[in-house]
Design an enzyme around this catalytic site. Structure first.
Site, PDB file in Angstrom:
ATOM      1  N   ASP A 169      73.543  76.992 -21.250  1.00 21.97           N
ATOM      2  CA  ASP A 169      74.600  76.833 -20.255  1.00 21.97           C
ATOM      3  C   ASP A 169      74.498  75.414 -19.688  1.00 21.97           C
ATOM      4  O   ASP A 169      73.548  74.667 -19.958  1.00 21.97           O
ATOM      5  CB  ASP A 169      74.511  77.902 -19.156  1.00 21.97           C
TER       6      ASP A 169
HETATM    7  C1  BGC Z   1      79.182  78.313 -16.641  1.00 21.61           C
HETATM    8  C2  BGC Z   1      79.572  78.811 -18.010  1.00 21.61           C
HETATM    9  C3  BGC Z   1      80.595  77.895 -18.645  1.00 21.61           C
HETATM   10  C4  BGC Z   1      80.050  76.487 -18.689  1.00 21.61           C
HETATM   11  C5  BGC Z   1      80.969  75.475 -19.354  1.00 21.61           C
HETATM   12  C6  BGC Z   1      78.840  76.828 -16.658  1.00 21.61           C
HETATM   13  O1  BGC Z   1      78.686  76.337 -15.373  1.00 21.61           O
HETATM   14  O2  BGC Z   1      78.086  79.058 -16.161  1.00 21.61           O
HETATM   15  O3  BGC Z   1      80.045  80.131 -17.920  1.00 21.61           O
HETATM   16  O4  BGC Z   1      80.930  78.349 -19.911  1.00 21.61           O
HETATM   17  O5  BGC Z   1      79.805  76.065 -17.355  1.00 21.61           O
HETATM   18  O6  BGC Z   1      82.060  75.189 -18.605  1.00 21.61           O
END
Ligand code: BGC
Length: 721
Positions: free
Chosen positions: A267
């Site tokens: 993530d």
């Molecule tokens: C979130 C994810 C997301 C990623 C990309 C993160 O902050 O937890 O769910 O896919 O950002 O945008």
């Protein structure tokens, strides 16, 4: 391309080129981006070099055919081996045609429409240049304080697994290479991100491995069984180790036991976060732990690109680890057909025609009507078009009903509640006022609301949370409506007119101050682009509410977590011999949630009768059939969700009081009766034992068949082995 051709590309790559494939950066880093060079905030400190960008493998959060084509073109001009970029983005519940939030889609219990919504989202995204969506999010959730419950389909492992599969099918289709209208899916957040302590986002997750397997892992596994191409790690710890550096979770379980051989991405910034978590001393150790664990792509931090080369050169890690990750990434590019057609579905002309087209909007409308849940109705709904209506509240004329995960959806394209009601009632019979803002208000606003309410026969209150009050980093400790809205309700209550509350929010709320004050409550969640029209259809009886909750509404936040599939305890409150005090209970509130899992009202009534089993015994070879007759005993047609639960009366470990095993959503005309039959197999009775073996126990079971997790007809049967 075959495996050998991919390997031959990898053989031609330098170590630096390989490592750059493992880094994902946002679009401002790329030539041709509309945001080129706007590298501010934490991005500026990443220390990314020109050559890293030239060699990098994927782009985060860009869309639009024109821009994607431009970036890809510029990239291919510079990239020595002509390896195309992968474009990934969060297309969670729609691209520009926004569907209800996933928690609402869950409440539809409609897998076919859920699949269709993902198919449409994929189509709009693919022609706008996106190759991978960071969805579905399938984290099991039990704590409404956590703002991200809106992204999940709820609290049940079986239901979440069914939706996980439906979303993956919708996004990916069956052939990513040929079907340019689909995108690869990335299931997230692996694992158990939905169980942060205290409901505070990014917080510690602490649970036994048995519990993890029993409740939390099944939906990720279901997505992978459906062919989901990618997985994203979560921010949280799993048994003391952050998921992103957790070798046991990733290398042993995901890659080993589950044999997942697709791309695993961290993530956002999660590799570097191994440092503040306190399991890595510096970026080099963070890179070491993540690559050892099995993370292929590091999203938006630069531990890999700055450290992996040295770690290979000093012998700390084997270059084959990097080769493996690159192989998986290139294989995905190949599966998507990018080596032959690096622009894939991106098509400016089609984009104009198809994105947000009428056909897509109609499906969004349909899904929104099926996702709203009628929680209370004291014979006031549906409304009559001739009634004069006062529409009051901060959501009366507000396009912020798309939810926090709809970055491309626009308020301007959204049907607000007022727009919807205007289609049902003469304009001279609708009066509208804000009454207050979402969290603040003035005396003038209140006075205006009281004045218009005087002129009406019925008051519709449009209340809720702004979208920033849920979603990522949107945890709340007090999950009631903001005080100013509760005051608005009680002031209007003094007029003694019928009141209906329509709620726009991303989590189950504590409804005190609402449920006790109004005559009807329709939970509309964030219903998406077509929300206002769909809600108006429900309020005026042009559609009959059929949504059923997939997450319990707590009686009070003090009960949280409160969920239907709990354990009985040694001192259950409702036991026949229960004492007055020494039982598992609160002294001040009930144990039960305000509204249980599976609950939802309709404008008609359904009666259940003739529940039968094909046999009192079930064996591994011989499943049994559980049947029930369901009758529409009311005056109008409606849909009912028939739910089958079981209870394993005696287990080796404690079994939940009820577990959902199957459901059917059926349409019944007034007076019509249908027999619904489910098959129960021995496999559905298995669970994780204390030694983590997944197996069933011979003995007594109860099947419950009914309209929700609380009510139902009970039937006893035995598993014989
Ligand atoms: C979130 C994810 C997301 C990623 C990309 C993160 O902050 O937890 O769910 O896919 O950002 O945008």
């Amino acid at each position: 391309m075959n495996k050998h051709q991919l390997i031959s590309i990898i053989e031609q790559m330098t170590l630096e080129e390989k490592i750059a494939q493992l880094t994902q950066l946002a679009s401002p880093f790329f030539e041709g981006s509309d945001h080129e060079g706007q590298i501010t905030g934490p991005m500026a400190t990443l220390g990314i070099k020109e050559e890293d960008i030239r060699n990098s493998g994927s782009v985060l959060g860009t869309s639009g055919a024109k821009e994607v084509i431009r970036i890809q073109q510029a990239h291919l001009n510079k990239n020595r081996l002509g390896i195309p970029l992968l474009f990934m983005a969060d297309v969670i519940h729609g691209y520009k045609t926004i569907f209800p939030i996933p928690l609402a889609i869950g409440c539809s219990w409609d897998l076919e429409l859920a699949e269709k919504s993902a198919e449409i989202a994929a189509k709009e995204a693919a022609i706008s240049g996106i190759h991978v969506t960071f969805a579905p999010m399938v984290d099991l959730v039990r704590d409404p304080r956590w703002g991200r419950v809106m992204e999940s389909t709820g609290e049940d492992p079986y239901l979440n697994s069914q939706f996980a599969r439906a979303f993956v099918r919708g996004f990916q289709g069956t052939n990513l290479k040929n079907d340019l209208n689909r995108v690869a899916a990335c299931v997230k957040h692996f694992a158990a991100y939905g169980a942060p302590e205290g409901g505070r986002d990014y917080n510690t997750v602490n649970m036994s491995e048995r519990q993890l397997r029993e409740s939390y892992l099944s939906a990720y596994k279901a997505a992978l069984d459906e062919g989901c191409e990618m997985v994203m790690t979560s921010f949280n710890t799993v048994d003391g180790i952050p998921a992103t550096g957790n070798k046991r979770l990733i290398r042993n379980l995901l890659r080993g036991e589950w044999e997942f051989d697709g791309v695993l991405i961290s993530d956002w910034g999660a590799v570097k976060e191994l440092i503040p978590h306190g399991v890595a001393e510096n970026e080099s150790e963070a890179a070491y732990k993540a690559i050892q664990a099995g993370v292929d792509i590091e999203m938006m931090s630069s531990c890999y690109v700055k450290n992996l080369k040295q770690l290979v050169e000093n012998g700390s890690i084997d270059e084959t680890l990097i080769d493996g990750a690159v192989f998986r990434i290139l294989s995905l590019k190949d599966k998507l057909g990018l080596f032959d057609n690096p622009y894939r579905g991106a098509d400016e002309k089609l984009e104009k025609e198809i994105v947000l087209c009428n056909e897509h909007r109609q499906i969004a409308h349909k899904l929104a009507t099926k996702s709203c849940v009628l929680l209370k109705n004291e014979a006031i709904l549906p409304l009559q078009p001739k009634q004069r209506v006062a529409l009051i509240g901060p959501f009366a004329q507000n396009g912020d009903i798309l939810g926090p995960w709809s970055w491309l959806g626009s308020k301007e394209d959204t049907i607000q509640l007022y727009d919807g009601i205007k289609l049902k009632v003469k304009s001279s019979d609708i009066f509208v006022a804000k009454g207050c803002e979402i969290e603040t208000g003035t005396e003038e606003q209140l006075d205006e609301a009281l004045t218009i309410a005087h002129q009406a026969d019925v008051i519709i209150l449009a209340l809720g949370e702004s979208s920033e009050m849920s979603g990522e980093a949107g945890s709340r400790a007090d999950i009631r409506l903001p005080e100013v809205q509760l005051q608005l309700i009680s002031r209007l209550k003094e007029l003694r007119k019928p009141m209906i509350a329509v709620l726009f929010n991303g989590r189950p709320l504590d409804l005190h101050g609402v449920i006790d004050q109004v005559d009807a409550v329709l939970e509309a969640w964030y219903p998406g682009t077509e929300g206002g029209g769909a809600i108006a259809d429900l309020l005026y009886g042009d559609a009959n509410p059929s949504g059923r909750l997939t997450m319990s509404f707590p009686y009070s936040v003090g009960q949280v977590p409160v969920y239907y599939n709990y354990f009985n305890t040694g001192r259950p409150k409702d036991a026949p011999d229960a004492q007055e005090r020494y039982v598992s209970q609160y002294l001040d509130i009930p144990n039960e949630p305000l509204f249980p899992f599976g609950f939802g009202l309709s404008y008609t009534t359904f009666s259940y009768s003739e529940a039968t089993l094909s046999s009192d015994y079930l064996t591994p070879e011989q499943p049994i059939q559980v049947s029930v007759q369901v009758t529409n005993s009311g005056e109008i047609a409606g849909e009912e969700v028939i739910q089958l639960y079981i209870r394993d009366v005696v287990g080796e470990v404690v079994r939940p009081i009820k577990e959902l095993k199957a459901f059917h959503k059926i349409m019944l005309h007034p007076g019509e009766t249908k027999t619904v039959t489910f098959t129960l197999t021995e496999e559905q009775l298995r669970y994780y034992h204390s030694d983590l073996q997944f197996k069933s126990d011979a003995g007594e079971f109860i099947a419950y068949i009914g309209p929700n997790s609380k009510e139902g007809l009970a039937l006893m049967f035995k598993l014989v082995k």
